[in-house]
Design a protein around this motif. Structure first.
Motif, PDB file in Angstrom:
ATOM      1  N   ILE A 104      -9.715  29.488  31.791  1.00 32.06           N
ATOM      2  CA  ILE A 104      -9.843  30.602  31.168  1.00 32.06           C
ATOM      3  C   ILE A 104      -8.650  31.423  30.816  1.00 32.06           C
ATOM      4  CG2 ILE A 104     -10.367  32.405  33.212  1.00 32.06           C
ATOM      5  CD1 ILE A 104     -12.144  33.958  31.389  1.00 32.06           C
TER       6      ILE A 104
ATOM      7  N   SER B 137     -12.441  21.120  24.323  1.00 32.36           N
ATOM      8  CA  SER B 137     -12.028  22.483  23.537  1.00 32.36           C
ATOM      9  C   SER B 137     -11.913  21.760  22.125  1.00 32.36           C
ATOM     10  CB  SER B 137     -11.039  23.245  24.053  1.00 32.36           C
ATOM     11  OG  SER B 137     -10.362  24.112  23.300  1.00 32.36           O
TER      12      SER B 137
ATOM     13  N   VAL C 234     -11.404  23.031  28.840  1.00 32.76           N
ATOM     14  CA  VAL C 234     -12.705  23.437  28.899  1.00 32.76           C
ATOM     15  C   VAL C 234     -13.272  22.964  30.210  1.00 32.76           C
ATOM     16  CG1 VAL C 234     -15.013  24.147  28.222  1.00 32.76           C
ATOM     17  CG2 VAL C 234     -13.110  24.410  26.816  1.00 32.76           C
TER      18      VAL C 234
ATOM     19  N   HIS D 266     -19.349  26.951  27.557  1.00 34.31           N
ATOM     20  CA  HIS D 266     -17.951  26.756  26.517  1.00 34.31           C
ATOM     21  C   HIS D 266     -17.745  25.445  26.253  1.00 34.31           C
ATOM     22  CE1 HIS D 266     -17.139  30.635  28.586  1.00 34.31           C
ATOM     23  NE2 HIS D 266     -17.255  30.251  29.732  1.00 34.31           N
TER      24      HIS D 266
ATOM     25  N   ARG E 208     -19.158  25.581  19.954  1.00 38.14           N
ATOM     26  CA  ARG E 208     -18.421  26.551  20.721  1.00 38.14           C
ATOM     27  C   ARG E 208     -17.016  26.005  20.997  1.00 38.14           C
ATOM     28  NH1 ARG E 208     -22.827  27.175  25.441  1.00 38.14           N
ATOM     29  NH2 ARG E 208     -22.279  25.208  25.736  1.00 38.14           N
TER      30      ARG E 208
ATOM     31  N   TYR F 155     -12.790  29.936  20.361  1.00 39.24           N
ATOM     32  CA  TYR F 155     -13.025  31.301  20.698  1.00 39.24           C
ATOM     33  C   TYR F 155     -12.178  32.071  20.212  1.00 39.24           C
ATOM     34  CZ  TYR F 155     -14.405  35.596  23.390  1.00 39.24           C
ATOM     35  OH  TYR F 155     -14.663  36.676  23.771  1.00 39.24           O
TER      36      TYR F 155
ATOM     37  N   ARG G 227     -19.565  35.755  22.952  1.00 36.03           N
ATOM     38  CA  ARG G 227     -19.507  35.527  24.091  1.00 36.03           C
ATOM     39  C   ARG G 227     -20.402  36.189  24.931  1.00 36.03           C
ATOM     40  NH1 ARG G 227     -14.249  36.326  26.599  1.00 36.03           N
ATOM     41  NH2 ARG G 227     -14.021  35.105  28.442  1.00 36.03           N
TER      42      ARG G 227
ATOM     43  N   LEU H 242     -17.508  32.764  18.576  1.00 39.78           N
ATOM     44  CA  LEU H 242     -17.689  31.431  18.833  1.00 39.78           C
ATOM     45  C   LEU H 242     -17.655  30.679  17.739  1.00 39.78           C
ATOM     46  CD1 LEU H 242     -20.083  31.298  21.900  1.00 39.78           C
ATOM     47  CD2 LEU H 242     -17.708  31.246  22.011  1.00 39.78           C
TER      48      LEU H 242
END
Length: 228
Positions: free
Chosen positions: A26, A48, A55, A61, A66, A69, A126, A160
């Protein structure tokens, strides 16, 4: 409408996540130069859509619907005022920090072109979690309290996105809305329906073909439960 920064995070072990690995990606920071945006590979760390981004908790996530973001700089600015501290681009774990685009007013299924090549499609918003709270270090709130505060703010959840057309993007690229579907389900409306107004979840199913899998499953569950 402009892409202000592309942000990526590396997996690291922390004490505030409940992911199986005990890691989170994150903590995202702006990346220099062009960055590849593509459809994520197999599930696992690295799922990701943003090259160099990791991720760690695939429950919430990453994955095809997804993959990316996005969050509006204008909404980060509102949170700066509310929290009383600076929030650099990437502070909310977003991959794309945008300016001039109503991210939370975007329709589910809306498509954005970024730069010359990349096209992304909005799939949902989210849902805040314990990891998000811990990352922000808002110690005045336990995880449940932060979830409530973030959910009820007018600043919105951010969007997303799935990758429709891959390519490279960089800070400063223009953003253009190239398609808007014929329904009224926005990111903000879907978020409220999934959190504080669940009686309206069935209404979101008009956007079912574009919704990310977790929110779609929730909407179908409530529609089945209360139908008839």
């Amino acid at each position: 409408m402009t892409l202000l920064s592309v942000n990526a995070g590396r997996a690291k072990s922390v004490g505030y996540t409940d992911s199986a690995s005990g890691k989170t990606g994150i903590d995202k920071r702006p990346v220099d130069g062009p960055v590849r945006i593509g459809v994520p590979g197999p599930p696992g760390v690295g799922a990701s859509g943003v090259a160099g981004d990791e991720v760690c908790d695939l429950r919430f996530h990453g994955g095809a619907d997804r993959a990316v973001y996005a969050f509006a700089r204008e909404d980060l600015d509102r949170w700066e005022e509310e929290l009383g501290r600076p929030l650099p681009n990437g502070s909310f774990g977003e991959n794309l920090t945008l300016s001039g685009l109503d991210v939370n007013g975007a329709l589910i299924g809306e498509r954005w072109r970024i730069g010359g090549d990349v096209v992304l499609e909005v799939t949902g918003g989210r849902i805040p979690c314990r990891t998000f709270q811990g990352h922000l270090e808002e110690q005045g709130f336990d995880a449940r309290g932060w979830v409530r505060r973030f959910t009820r703010t007018e600043a919105g959840p951010g969007a997303l996105l799935r990758v429709i057309e891959p390519g490279e993007v960089r800070a400063g690229d223009p953003v253009e809305v190239v398609h808007r579907p014929d329904h009224g389900v926005t990111v903000a409306f879907l978020h409220r329906a999934a959190t504080t107004e669940r009686g309206r979840l069935a209404e979101t199913l008009v956007a079912a073909e574009w919704m990310e899998s977790g929110l779609l499953a929730l909407a179908r569950q409530y529609a089945d439960k209360y139908s008839g």
